[in-house]
Design a protein around this motif. Structure first.
Motif, mmCIF file in Angstrom:
data_model
loop_
_atom_site.group_PDB
_atom_site.id
_atom_site.type_symbol
_atom_site.label_atom_id
_atom_site.label_comp_id
_atom_site.label_asym_id
_atom_site.label_seq_id
_atom_site.Cartn_x
_atom_site.Cartn_y
_atom_site.Cartn_z
ATOM 1 N N LEU A 128 0.819 -1.195 0.000
ATOM 2 C CA LEU A 128 0.000 0.000 0.000
ATOM 3 C C LEU A 128 0.861 1.258 0.000
ATOM 4 O O LEU A 128 0.349 2.360 -0.162
ATOM 5 C CB LEU A 128 -0.916 0.012 1.235
ATOM 6 C CG LEU A 128 -1.996 -1.068 1.272
ATOM 7 C CD1 LEU A 128 -2.588 -1.170 2.656
ATOM 8 C CD2 LEU A 128 -3.079 -0.781 0.248
ATOM 9 N N ASN A 129 2.160 1.068 0.177
ATOM 10 C CA ASN A 129 3.106 2.176 0.267
ATOM 11 C C ASN A 129 4.070 2.104 -0.911
ATOM 12 O O ASN A 129 4.826 1.141 -1.042
ATOM 13 C CB ASN A 129 3.856 2.081 1.608
ATOM 14 C CG ASN A 129 4.759 3.255 1.856
ATOM 15 O OD1 ASN A 129 5.589 3.615 1.023
ATOM 16 N ND2 ASN A 129 4.618 3.857 3.023
ATOM 17 N N PHE A 130 4.055 3.121 -1.775
ATOM 18 C CA PHE A 130 4.893 3.094 -2.973
ATOM 19 C C PHE A 130 6.380 3.049 -2.624
ATOM 20 O O PHE A 130 7.157 2.347 -3.279
ATOM 21 C CB PHE A 130 4.595 4.318 -3.846
ATOM 22 C CG PHE A 130 5.421 4.360 -5.109
ATOM 23 C CD1 PHE A 130 5.121 3.525 -6.173
ATOM 24 C CD2 PHE A 130 6.497 5.222 -5.222
ATOM 25 C CE1 PHE A 130 5.896 3.545 -7.339
ATOM 26 C CE2 PHE A 130 7.271 5.256 -6.373
ATOM 27 C CZ PHE A 130 6.968 4.421 -7.435
ATOM 28 N N ALA A 131 6.787 3.789 -1.603
ATOM 29 C CA ALA A 131 8.201 3.802 -1.206
ATOM 30 C C ALA A 131 8.650 2.415 -0.759
ATOM 31 O O ALA A 131 9.767 1.983 -1.058
ATOM 32 C CB ALA A 131 8.430 4.824 -0.095
ATOM 33 N N LYS A 132 7.775 1.693 -0.066
ATOM 34 C CA LYS A 132 8.119 0.355 0.417
ATOM 35 C C LYS A 132 8.282 -0.635 -0.728
ATOM 36 O O LYS A 132 9.210 -1.452 -0.731
ATOM 37 C CB LYS A 132 7.059 -0.152 1.398
ATOM 38 C CG LYS A 132 7.104 0.510 2.762
ATOM 39 C CD LYS A 132 6.050 -0.090 3.689
ATOM 40 C CE LYS A 132 6.105 0.557 5.064
ATOM 41 N NZ LYS A 132 5.077 0.007 5.980
ATOM 42 N N ILE A 133 7.376 -0.586 -1.715
ATOM 43 C CA ILE A 133 7.483 -1.554 -2.810
ATOM 44 C C ILE A 133 8.705 -1.237 -3.668
ATOM 45 O O ILE A 133 9.364 -2.137 -4.189
ATOM 46 C CB ILE A 133 6.193 -1.606 -3.660
ATOM 47 C CG1 ILE A 133 6.166 -2.905 -4.474
ATOM 48 C CG2 ILE A 133 6.037 -0.406 -4.566
ATOM 49 C CD1 ILE A 133 4.860 -3.179 -5.183
#
Length: 214
Positions: A128-133
């Motif tokens: 749900l988090n672009f930075a995480k993916i």
């Protein structure tokens, strides 16, 4: 009074990759919709998905060196062993409340008496988090390539975006209209975040879209 245009869009092959919405000819929608409701929510009426994940497919191919497994196995480089090392070197499953990873397909080899020349696997990452993916993709790619280098084999590592994620702000027009409609008929609104995708992931790139419970 001017009445807005209303479109009913029936998509196909949602479960296998949102293929219908990906191939929608938006030139048929004229004038362009101001907002969109997707009727595919997992919950009851009143439920609305306010966030959904970014999703990427992992595809890895390893190219080793064949050899006879009984006569001269030391001359080969087993691609299956390298793939096994890649898979076991990282964590899979629920990584945190926003992020998951999975390996779902694996293949390789030609015969039990041949050191496997090629092997590979496919999987996915979601968040749900672009930075995480983005960070997870970089970490996995580096790990898989390091394992290939350590084994002295060549590897092709790909990350393919299946669909983008989205997050609906509280003041967005579709959400405000939905909440007002629910109040009018006595439905309790329940906002959820989902780690699953829907056609709303694709359609939201073109116009604000909400996936609602049915």
């Amino acid at each position: 009074k001017h009445m807005p245009s209303v479109y009913f869009i029936f998509t196909v092959q949602e479960e296998v990759g949102l293929l219908g919405s990906k191939n929608l000819d938006e030139s048929l929608l004229s004038p362009k919709p101001a907002l969109c409701y997707v009727l595919d929510g997992e919950g009851p009426p009143g439920m609305v998905t306010v966030a959904a994940p970014w999703h990427k497919r992992i595809k890895v191919e390893v190219y080793g060196k064949p050899a006879h497994a009984g006569i001269e196995p030391q001359k080969g480089k087993n691609a299956i062993v390298v793939v096994s090392s890649m898979i076991s070197s990282v964590q899979w499953g629920l990584l945190d409340e926003e992020t998951t990873s999975n390996v779902g397909k694996i293949w390789g080899g030609d015969a039990i008496n041949i050191v496997a020349e090629s092997a590979g696997f496919e999987g996915e990452i979601r968040s749900l988090n672009f930075a995480k993916i983005s960070l997870l993709e970089k970490m996995l790619k580096m790990t898989f390539e390091q394992e290939a280098t350590r084994a002295g084999v060549r590897a092709k590592v790909e990350f393919i975006e299946e669909f983008p994620g989205y997050s609906i702000p509280e003041d967005s027009e579709p959400l405000q209209i939905f909440k007002a409609a629910c109040r009018k008929i006595g439905l309790k609104v329940k906002k959820v975040k989902s780690r699953g995708g829907s056609d709303a992931n694709i359609l939201s790139k073109s116009f604000p879209s909400l996936n609602i419970g049915i």
